[in-house]
Design an enzyme around this catalytic site. Structure first.
Site, short mmCIF file in Angstrom:
data_model
loop_
_atom_site.label_atom_id
_atom_site.label_comp_id
_atom_site.label_asym_id
_atom_site.label_seq_id
_atom_site.Cartn_x
_atom_site.Cartn_y
_atom_site.Cartn_z
N THR A 96 1.36 -4.07 4.55
CA THR A 96 1.14 -4.38 5.97
C THR A 96 0.51 -5.75 6.20
O THR A 96 0.62 -6.30 7.29
CB THR A 96 0.24 -3.31 6.62
N ASP A 97 -0.15 -6.32 5.18
CA ASP A 97 -0.90 -7.55 5.41
C ASP A 97 -0.03 -8.70 5.89
O ASP A 97 -0.43 -9.49 6.75
CB ASP A 97 -1.65 -7.97 4.14
N LYS A 101 -0.40 -7.06 12.96
CA LYS A 101 -1.44 -6.19 12.40
C LYS A 101 -2.74 -6.54 13.09
O LYS A 101 -3.17 -7.69 13.08
CB LYS A 101 -1.56 -6.39 10.89
N THR A 147 0.82 -1.21 0.00
CA THR A 147 0.00 0.00 0.00
C THR A 147 0.85 1.25 0.00
O THR A 147 0.48 2.26 -0.60
CB THR A 147 -0.93 0.00 1.23
N TYR A 152 -7.49 1.30 -4.65
CA TYR A 152 -6.13 1.58 -5.10
C TYR A 152 -5.47 0.28 -5.53
O TYR A 152 -5.92 -0.81 -5.19
CB TYR A 152 -5.31 2.27 -4.00
N GLU A 194 -4.78 -28.47 28.46
CA GLU A 194 -5.99 -29.10 27.95
C GLU A 194 -5.68 -30.25 26.99
O GLU A 194 -6.50 -31.13 26.76
CB GLU A 194 -6.86 -28.07 27.23
#
Length: 356
Positions: free
Chosen positions: A119-120, A192, A40, A53, A311
């Protein structure tokens, strides 16, 4: 007239002195290599409606040129490694980044590295690099939540601050860092956490390692000098296949059985709560482990540690747990471990403990 001439010479000498000092300081500025991958931060407005975009359309060199004052921070060079949205990040780009960074280190080309990135998947790339790079020079990941052509784009400020951090001597020995929104995060902890907010990157289990403000860079902890063993890369991509299986209500064994049929080498469970899942899923994971598939339990929750033998009887079933690593980072580490021949559950677990 002689007095006037002398005064003129003195004044000109005073004016010239800062210029000479500035030139001298230019040679002492840190050298920062900026490697562009897209994302981005390099996005341009699209013809599609609304705020649409397209990622990766602006080169790293053009990004730098658009930020006033960058030339005063460091001697900056820029190269393009890829031009993709980070949803398309892949092993080949990772390997290309490592190769270029190794070359820069060996040839002493740079005092700091900045990587522009979407950023993903930024946290995954940062954590990958953290585990394979063995260097004291700062390696800084940076991106943005708004494209370069947007009103109020956050990329220029983020890039400016990333270069500041990469050029700073106090950043040495801190591993791979993530810099966005005036905040510095460590690669192990950065996540993120929001789809659109400029404050999306947080470190839920550790907090940020520092901040960038108007006058200084403020690290909250001393640099870590001790390094753990770094993992080696194969000669060529890809890394061994590791799948993430997401746990949910009414889950059966099908996703796990399908993964095994496709020949995965490892499975990371994005489990509910403390890395748990349905009986059907746990049984299928146990069967996969007996067939030689490396199984690591993580959690879909977003923060907190996954604990052994609470667990789920990990010792009996042959599982490792991810501790504080989320599923996507656990997958990265497990790929690297398998590539390095580390597949025995106890050895895998020890690597998760030792990784910084």
């Amino acid at each position: 007239m002689a007095v006037i001439r002398l005064a003129f010479v003195l004044v000109m000498g005073l004016v010239a002195s800062p210029s000479v000092a500035q030139q001298a300081s230019d040679t002492s500025r840190a050298r920062v290599l900026v490697l562009g991958t897209g994302g981005t931060i390099a996005g341009q407005a699209s013809a599609r409606a609304g705020n649409a975009y397209d990622s990766g359309k602006v080169s790293a060199a053009d990004l730098i040129a658009a930020v006033p004052g960058m030339d005063k921070l460091a001697q900056i060079s820029a190269e393009q490694i890829s031009a993709i949205g980070s949803q398309d990040m892949n092993d080949k780009v990772w390997f290309d980044l490592v190769k270029r960074i190794h070359a820069a280190i060996e040839k002493k080309e740079a005092d700091g590295i900045v990587i522009t990135h979407g950023t993903d998947t930024m946290e995954e790339t940062a954590f990958f690099l953290q585990n394979v790079l063995e260097t004291d020079i700062p390696v800084v990941m940076v991106g943005s939540m708004r494209p370069a052509t947007a009103i109020g784009a956050d990329g220029p400020a983020n890039l400016y601050e990333a270069v500041r951090v990469a050029a700073a001597p106090e950043s040495r020995g801190r591993g791979v860092l993530v810099v966005l929104n005036d905040t510095i995060h460590g690669a192990r902890w950065a996540q993120k956490t929001n789809t659109t907010s400029v404050q999306t990157f947080r470190s839920p289990d550790a907090g940020p390692v520092g901040y960038v403000d108007t006058g200084s860079i403020r690290f909250l902890q001393p640099a870590v000098t001790a390094k753990g063993p770094k993992l080696k890369l194969p000669e060529t991509a890809p890394l061994p296949r590791v799948d993430i299986v997401y746990s949910h209500a009414n889950m059966d064994a099908a996703p796990i059985e399908d993964a095994v049929k496709r020949g995965v080498k490892g499975i990371v469970l994005a489990g509910v709560g403390d890395g748990n899942s349905s009986k059907s899923a746990i049984d299928a994971l146990a069967a996969a482990a007996k067939q030689g598939v490396v199984v690591v339990r993580s959690s879909r929750v977003g923060s907190g540690f996954v604990n052994r033998n609470v667990e789920v009887n990990d010792d009996e079933l042959g599982f490792a747990v991810s501790l504080d690593l989320n599923p996507q980072k656990a997958r990265v580490l497990l790929e690297l471990l398998i590539a390095n021949g580390i597949t025995e559950p106890k050895a895998v677990q020890q690597a998760f403990v030792a990784t910084k």
